[in-house]
Design a protein around this motif. Structure first.
Motif, PDB file in Angstrom:
ATOM      1  N   VAL A  80       0.835  -1.195   0.000  1.00  0.00           N
ATOM      2  CA  VAL A  80       0.000   0.000   0.000  1.00  0.00           C
ATOM      3  C   VAL A  80       0.870   1.246   0.000  1.00  0.00           C
ATOM      4  O   VAL A  80       2.062   1.190   0.320  1.00  0.00           O
ATOM      5  N   GLY A  81       0.242   2.381  -0.329  1.00  0.00           N
ATOM      6  CA  GLY A  81       1.001   3.627  -0.400  1.00  0.00           C
ATOM      7  C   GLY A  81       1.870   3.657  -1.641  1.00  0.00           C
ATOM      8  O   GLY A  81       1.962   2.684  -2.400  1.00  0.00           O
ATOM      9  N   TYR A  82       2.528   4.770  -1.851  1.00  0.00           N
ATOM     10  CA  TYR A  82       3.422   4.881  -3.001  1.00  0.00           C
ATOM     11  C   TYR A  82       4.589   3.902  -2.878  1.00  0.00           C
ATOM     12  O   TYR A  82       4.971   3.234  -3.846  1.00  0.00           O
ATOM     13  N   ARG A  83       5.169   3.774  -1.682  1.00  0.00           N
ATOM     14  CA  ARG A  83       6.320   2.886  -1.499  1.00  0.00           C
ATOM     15  C   ARG A  83       5.928   1.424  -1.689  1.00  0.00           C
ATOM     16  O   ARG A  83       6.645   0.652  -2.329  1.00  0.00           O
ATOM     17  N   GLY A  84       4.787   1.026  -1.108  1.00  0.00           N
ATOM     18  CA  GLY A  84       4.363  -0.360  -1.230  1.00  0.00           C
ATOM     19  C   GLY A  84       4.010  -0.725  -2.654  1.00  0.00           C
ATOM     20  O   GLY A  84       4.326  -1.831  -3.121  1.00  0.00           O
ATOM     21  N   THR A  85       3.356   0.192  -3.366  1.00  0.00           N
ATOM     22  CA  THR A  85       3.032  -0.053  -4.769  1.00  0.00           C
ATOM     23  C   THR A  85       4.297  -0.204  -5.595  1.00  0.00           C
ATOM     24  O   THR A  85       4.418  -1.100  -6.444  1.00  0.00           O
ATOM     25  N   ARG A  86       5.266   0.658  -5.353  1.00  0.00           N
ATOM     26  CA  ARG A  86       6.547   0.582  -6.069  1.00  0.00           C
ATOM     27  C   ARG A  86       7.228  -0.761  -5.811  1.00  0.00           C
ATOM     28  O   ARG A  86       7.730  -1.399  -6.740  1.00  0.00           O
ATOM     29  N   GLN A  87       7.240  -1.194  -4.545  1.00  0.00           N
ATOM     30  CA  GLN A  87       7.897  -2.455  -4.219  1.00  0.00           C
ATOM     31  C   GLN A  87       7.200  -3.642  -4.877  1.00  0.00           C
ATOM     32  O   GLN A  87       7.852  -4.587  -5.337  1.00  0.00           O
TER      33      GLN A  87
END
Length: 469
Positions: A415-422
């Protein structure tokens, strides 16, 4: 956009879904000083316990009323009373939460009536909160059990407006966070960090990031260690807004609004770009603060990750099997990255499937997923799908519950920008690892990188790598 149909097979072959009682027990583990109890046979509880222990690699508090053939026929009151008294004496939990199983639901035990009788007969339980939820495992799935359990917590423990236990006034900086079962403890930590960055505090119900985040506790208790406290639940009526994540949380959010008057806003997913834009803007409007610079930076990084990852995901055909809300979160992002959701298998009916970017969603099993995955490039489901991936020779991405052949499941973030990127990185790297063995200059690269890596390709001689940039 997806049409939901149900498999007409006479039996499930290699089941995809987990049961309602298991989902409810998992939700109760997000409460502090709680003892979840399955009202059924020892085997029902043991099976769920094994799955939870293997997934989280942690000690899991879970008890049973230990029904047998005789007590099932005669009724389970004595077993429930004995279980409550033993748990109270040995573990002294603040909350004891019971969920039914197929065995006791088929018998038709009046558990609500049993608990009323226990309250009148056993005053020593007066200081212990009791929660009961009906979760027959012959209908619904893991997500349904979680949904009904959270709704039961709200209806049993959150005081109604005007009652003596209700908070006196609303707090301008307090919000409620109702996360779906598809969010990991790592996801909840990420969301709480984002909320706190806007000067807000969140009461998360249930909060598995406090109890199942893989920490070493300073002491030992027989109950859950961390999560949402009973006092926090009593204060939920003082929040200015409820943030619900996942369609499964609509029922609990509506129940909370009816009891306390706190309005809610539901986000069907927080894996992706536009959905996180909407989430951060909602927090900005609520707090009156601008979006912090670090999240604007993370958004830029996500855009770059989407650009890099689409060369490996664009045009790929995906077979995915998961609970509806997790299916919507992961599947929608893959579709936005250019992949095609070719085969979609899920566990239960949900309005979330109506917006899934696929033609068909089948309520079925892993056999259905394996058959549909024959013409796909990627298989995604929980660890029970690993044999199917091996038989088909397909890249396999583990997603959902249970994942027992990998560690760190509590800390995965989607979730979030970081989680989506990962998530994009993990899937793209998996696809990259399964590219045909070839020299680096045949990998799919953007035009600019291709000109740097192979200057000769800039001549009038056409390339022969067969890859469209």
């Amino acid at each position: 956009m997806a049409k939901t149909v149900e498999s007409k097979k006479a039996c499930a072959v290699n089941p995809l879904k987990m049961s309602q009682p298991l989902g409810a027990s998992y939700a109760f583990m997000g409460l502090d000083s709680c003892m979840p109890v399955m009202h059924g046979s020892q085997g029902c509880t043991s099976f769920g316990l094994v799955l939870l222990v293997r997934h989280f690699k942690e000690a899991i508090p879970l008890q049973t009323t230990a029904m047998n053939e005789v007590t099932t026929i005669l009724g389970g009151y004595e077993n429930i009373e004995t279980a409550l008294l033993n748990i109270h004496k040995r573990a002294a939990p603040r909350i004891i939460a019971l969920c039914s199983t197929g065995l006791t639901e088929t018998k038709g035990d009046d558990v609500d009536g049993y608990l009323t009788t226990v309250r009148s007969r056993k005053p020593e339980l007066d200081g212990t909160a009791l929660v009961y939820v009906s979760t027959p495992d012959y209908v619904g799935a893991f997500e349904d059990g979680w949904k009904h359990a959270v709704t039961a917590i709200v209806r049993h423990l959150v005081p109604e407006t005007g009652s003596p236990d209700a908070p006196a006034a609303a707090l301008a900086t307090q919000v409620n966070l109702l996360p779906g079962s598809h969010l990991t403890p790592g996801d909840l930590e990420e969301l709480k960090e984002i909320i706190e960055a806007f000067g807000l505090t969140a009461i998360t119900l249930p909060d598995v990031s406090g109890s199942l985040d893989g920490h070493i506790p300073p002491d030992w208790r027989g109950t859950t260690l961390g999560g949402t406290s009973h006092d926090d639940i009593l204060r939920m009526g003082a929040s200015v807004l409820t943030l619900a994540v996942g369609e499964q949380m609509r029922e609990a959010a509506e129940a909370l609004e009816q009891r306390t008057g706190v309005p809610y806003r539901l986000f069907d997913r927080l894996t992706g770009l536009a959905c996180n834009d909407a989430f951060l803007m909602a927090l900005s409007e609520l707090s009156g603060r601008p979006v912090p610079a670090r999240y604007r930076r993370q958004r830029s990084q996500l855009l770059d990750a989407m650009l890099d990852g689409h060369f490996y995901l664009g045009g790929k055909r995906v077979a995915i099997g998961a609970e509806p809300d997790l299916l919507l979160a992961g599947g929608s992002l893959l579709n936005e990255m250019g992949a095609e959701l070719h085969t979609v298998v899920t566990t239960t009916h949900s309005p979330a499937l109506d917006t899934l970017p696929a033609e068909l969603a089948l309520v079925g099993d892993l056999e259905d997923l394996e058959q549909g995955a024959r013409g796909c490039d990627l298989l995604m489901t929980h660890s029970h799908g690993r044999q199917a991936a091996e038989r088909l020779g397909k890249p396999f991405f583990r997603l959902g519950f249970p994942v027992f052949d990998r560690i760190g499941n509590a800390h995965r973030v989607m979730v979030g920008y970081r989680g989506t990127r990962q998530f994009i990185f993990e899937v793209a790297n998996l696809m990259m690892a399964h590219l045909p063995h070839a020299a680096p200059d045949t990998w799919p690269l953007p035009d600019a990188a291709r000109r740097v890596a192979r200057p000769q390709a800039c001549s009038t001689t056409p390339t022969t790598d067969g890859v469209t940039p």
